[in-house]
Design a protein around this motif. Structure first.
Motif, PDB file in Angstrom:
ATOM      1  N   LEU A 140       0.449   6.826 -13.344  1.00 13.30           N
ATOM      2  CA  LEU A 140      -0.509   5.749 -13.092  1.00 13.30           C
ATOM      3  C   LEU A 140      -1.801   6.298 -12.495  1.00 13.30           C
ATOM      4  CD1 LEU A 140       1.868   3.108 -11.444  1.00 13.30           C
ATOM      5  CD2 LEU A 140       1.090   3.169 -13.813  1.00 13.30           C
ATOM      6  N   SER A 141      -2.861   5.578 -12.704  1.00 10.74           N
ATOM      7  CA  SER A 141      -4.122   5.950 -12.054  1.00 10.74           C
ATOM      8  C   SER A 141      -3.974   5.720 -10.554  1.00 10.74           C
ATOM      9  CB  SER A 141      -5.270   5.085 -12.592  1.00 10.74           C
ATOM     10  OG  SER A 141      -5.131   3.750 -12.129  1.00 10.74           O
ATOM     11  N   SER A 142      -4.868   6.275  -9.779  1.00 15.30           N
ATOM     12  CA  SER A 142      -4.770   6.105  -8.323  1.00 15.30           C
ATOM     13  C   SER A 142      -4.876   4.629  -7.939  1.00 15.30           C
ATOM     14  CB  SER A 142      -5.820   6.940  -7.600  1.00 15.30           C
ATOM     15  OG  SER A 142      -7.119   6.526  -7.968  1.00 15.30           O
ATOM     16  N   GLY A 143      -5.708   3.877  -8.640  1.00 13.10           N
ATOM     17  CA  GLY A 143      -5.829   2.448  -8.363  1.00 13.10           C
ATOM     18  C   GLY A 143      -4.538   1.697  -8.654  1.00 13.10           C
ATOM     19  N   GLU A 144      -3.901   2.052  -9.762  1.00 10.71           N
ATOM     20  CA  GLU A 144      -2.622   1.423 -10.109  1.00 10.71           C
ATOM     21  C   GLU A 144      -1.528   1.817  -9.120  1.00 10.71           C
ATOM     22  OE1 GLU A 144      -3.037   1.069 -14.958  1.00 10.71           O
ATOM     23  OE2 GLU A 144      -2.571   3.028 -14.073  1.00 10.71           O
ATOM     24  N   GLN A 145      -1.536   3.082  -8.690  1.00 17.43           N
ATOM     25  CA  GLN A 145      -0.557   3.519  -7.697  1.00 17.43           C
ATOM     26  C   GLN A 145      -0.730   2.740  -6.397  1.00 17.43           C
ATOM     27  OE1 GLN A 145      -0.691   7.775  -7.189  1.00 17.43           O
ATOM     28  NE2 GLN A 145       0.180   8.170  -9.208  1.00 17.43           N
ATOM     29  N   GLU A 146      -1.968   2.530  -5.994  1.00 21.18           N
ATOM     30  CA  GLU A 146      -2.220   1.759  -4.772  1.00 21.18           C
ATOM     31  C   GLU A 146      -1.716   0.333  -4.911  1.00 21.18           C
ATOM     32  OE1 GLU A 146      -5.676   1.976  -2.505  1.00 21.18           O
ATOM     33  OE2 GLU A 146      -6.084   4.060  -2.988  1.00 21.18           O
ATOM     34  N   GLU A 147      -1.898  -0.240  -6.100  1.00 19.28           N
ATOM     35  CA  GLU A 147      -1.422  -1.602  -6.332  1.00 19.28           C
ATOM     36  C   GLU A 147       0.101  -1.668  -6.245  1.00 19.28           C
ATOM     37  OE1 GLU A 147      -1.702  -5.120  -9.687  1.00 19.28           O
ATOM     38  OE2 GLU A 147      -3.157  -3.490  -9.739  1.00 19.28           O
ATOM     39  N   VAL A 148       0.785  -0.693  -6.843  1.00 22.13           N
ATOM     40  CA  VAL A 148       2.247  -0.642  -6.769  1.00 22.13           C
ATOM     41  C   VAL A 148       2.688  -0.461  -5.321  1.00 22.13           C
ATOM     42  CG1 VAL A 148       4.288   0.732  -7.404  1.00 22.13           C
ATOM     43  CG2 VAL A 148       2.572   0.181  -9.141  1.00 22.13           C
ATOM     44  N   LEU A 149       2.012   0.421  -4.594  1.00 22.63           N
ATOM     45  CA  LEU A 149       2.348   0.637  -3.183  1.00 22.63           C
ATOM     46  C   LEU A 149       2.166  -0.638  -2.374  1.00 22.63           C
ATOM     47  CD1 LEU A 149       0.855   4.173  -2.520  1.00 22.63           C
ATOM     48  CD2 LEU A 149       3.271   3.530  -2.493  1.00 22.63           C
ATOM     49  N   LEU A 150       1.133  -1.403  -2.692  1.00 17.57           N
ATOM     50  CA  LEU A 150       0.906  -2.666  -2.005  1.00 17.57           C
ATOM     51  C   LEU A 150       2.102  -3.593  -2.205  1.00 17.57           C
ATOM     52  CD1 LEU A 150      -0.968  -4.667  -0.467  1.00 17.57           C
ATOM     53  CD2 LEU A 150      -1.819  -5.366  -2.700  1.00 17.57           C
ATOM     54  N   HIS A 151       2.607  -3.654  -3.426  1.00 19.23           N
ATOM     55  CA  HIS A 151       3.765  -4.506  -3.704  1.00 19.23           C
ATOM     56  C   HIS A 151       5.006  -4.002  -2.966  1.00 19.23           C
ATOM     57  CE1 HIS A 151       1.782  -7.143  -6.522  1.00 19.23           C
ATOM     58  NE2 HIS A 151       1.290  -6.090  -7.163  1.00 19.23           N
ATOM     59  N   PHE A 152       5.183  -2.685  -2.926  1.00 19.89           N
ATOM     60  CA  PHE A 152       6.321  -2.138  -2.193  1.00 19.89           C
ATOM     61  C   PHE A 152       6.189  -2.416  -0.699  1.00 19.89           C
ATOM     62  CE2 PHE A 152       7.545   0.346  -5.952  1.00 19.89           C
ATOM     63  CZ  PHE A 152       8.914   0.135  -5.902  1.00 19.89           C
ATOM     64  N   ARG A 153       4.980  -2.370  -0.171  1.00 24.29           N
ATOM     65  CA  ARG A 153       4.775  -2.706   1.241  1.00 24.29           C
ATOM     66  C   ARG A 153       5.168  -4.149   1.494  1.00 24.29           C
ATOM     67  NH1 ARG A 153      -0.845  -0.773   1.006  1.00 24.29           N
ATOM     68  NH2 ARG A 153      -0.540   1.415   0.617  1.00 24.29           N
ATOM     69  N   ARG A 154       4.810  -5.023   0.567  1.00 25.29           N
ATOM     70  CA  ARG A 154       5.162  -6.440   0.712  1.00 25.29           C
ATOM     71  C   ARG A 154       6.683  -6.608   0.680  1.00 25.29           C
ATOM     72  NH1 ARG A 154       0.813  -7.161   2.915  1.00 25.29           N
ATOM     73  NH2 ARG A 154      -1.021  -7.618   1.708  1.00 25.29           N
ATOM     74  N   ILE A 155       7.339  -5.859  -0.226  1.00 23.63           N
ATOM     75  CA  ILE A 155       8.803  -5.899  -0.279  1.00 23.63           C
ATOM     76  C   ILE A 155       9.377  -5.425   1.052  1.00 23.63           C
ATOM     77  CG2 ILE A 155      10.836  -4.806  -1.340  1.00 23.63           C
ATOM     78  CD1 ILE A 155       9.169  -4.811  -3.995  1.00 23.63           C
ATOM     79  N   LEU A 156       8.821  -4.344   1.581  1.00 21.75           N
ATOM     80  CA  LEU A 156       9.277  -3.820   2.857  1.00 21.75           C
ATOM     81  C   LEU A 156       9.090  -4.829   3.974  1.00 21.75           C
ATOM     82  CD1 LEU A 156      10.519  -1.315   4.161  1.00 21.75           C
ATOM     83  CD2 LEU A 156       8.205  -0.447   4.513  1.00 21.75           C
ATOM     84  N   GLU A 157       7.986  -5.573   3.942  1.00 23.26           N
ATOM     85  CA  GLU A 157       7.755  -6.613   4.955  1.00 23.26           C
ATOM     86  C   GLU A 157       8.880  -7.643   4.910  1.00 23.26           C
ATOM     87  OE1 GLU A 157       3.899  -8.486   4.650  1.00 23.26           O
ATOM     88  OE2 GLU A 157       2.936  -6.532   4.390  1.00 23.26           O
ATOM     89  N   VAL A 158       9.256  -8.049   3.702  1.00 19.49           N
ATOM     90  CA  VAL A 158      10.316  -9.063   3.557  1.00 19.49           C
ATOM     91  C   VAL A 158      11.645  -8.488   4.035  1.00 19.49           C
ATOM     92  CG1 VAL A 158      11.629 -10.413   1.881  1.00 19.49           C
ATOM     93  CG2 VAL A 158       9.143 -10.288   1.699  1.00 19.49           C
ATOM     94  N   VAL A 159      11.937  -7.258   3.657  1.00 16.67           N
ATOM     95  CA  VAL A 159      13.199  -6.619   4.035  1.00 16.67           C
ATOM     96  C   VAL A 159      13.283  -6.445   5.541  1.00 16.67           C
ATOM     97  CG1 VAL A 159      14.525  -4.476   3.844  1.00 16.67           C
ATOM     98  CG2 VAL A 159      13.481  -5.473   1.821  1.00 16.67           C
ATOM     99  N   CYS A 160      12.144  -6.210   6.189  1.00 17.89           N
ATOM    100  CA  CYS A 160      12.125  -5.924   7.629  1.00 17.89           C
ATOM    101  C   CYS A 160      12.121  -7.171   8.493  1.00 17.89           C
ATOM    102  CB  CYS A 160      10.910  -5.060   7.971  1.00 17.89           C
ATOM    103  SG  CYS A 160      11.027  -3.410   7.308  1.00 17.89           S
ATOM    104  N   LYS A 161      12.061  -8.340   7.903  1.00 10.29           N
ATOM    105  CA  LYS A 161      12.056  -9.579   8.705  1.00 10.29           C
ATOM    106  C   LYS A 161      13.397  -9.833   9.308  1.00 10.29           C
ATOM    107  CE  LYS A 161       8.260 -11.962   6.539  1.00 10.29           C
ATOM    108  NZ  LYS A 161       7.821 -13.115   5.800  1.00 10.29           N
TER     109      LYS A 161
END
Length: 111
Positions: A90-111
């Motif tokens: 993926l391009s760096s922009g796409e990688q950042e977008e995927v990472l953003l989604h994983f961060r959101r998943i992590l937020e939900v998992v960490c609640k």
């Protein structure tokens, strides 16, 4: 485990998964790099700094001080990202977008 140590371990785990240097993260959190380095050394900080760090990570402060499993969860997310070949393509922009989604998943998992 001591809350300071949990905070420190969680901070490092999330910072690494975000792929940020100390300077980058400190700038994003709006704190001096020296303050972040001090936090890394002993795990203690002011409430204001802790809130800035949590806000910069997009996580509730209580998950940073209370979730002893966060480093394990972050390692799992990191492993998924690095073991999946498509992510590297993926391009760096796409990688950042995927990472953003994983961060959101992590937020939900960490609640």
């Amino acid at each position: 485990m001591d809350k300071h140590k949990i905070f420190l371990r969680n901070l490092e785990a999330i910072r690494k998964i975000n792929g940020q240097s100390l300077a980058e993260f400190a700038k994003e959190a709006g704190i001096p790099k020296s303050t972040l380095q001090s936090v890394r050394v002993n795990g203690s900080t002011t409430l204001d700094t802790a809130i800035r760090i949590a806000d910069a990570l997009g996580l509730p402060l209580d998950s940073l001080i209370g979730d002893e499993q966060m480093p394990r969860k972050a390692d799992l997310v990191q492993h998924i990202l690095t073991s999946v070949g498509w992510f590297q393509g993926l391009s760096s922009g796409e990688q950042e977008e995927v990472l953003l989604h994983f961060r959101r998943i992590l937020e939900v998992v960490c609640k």
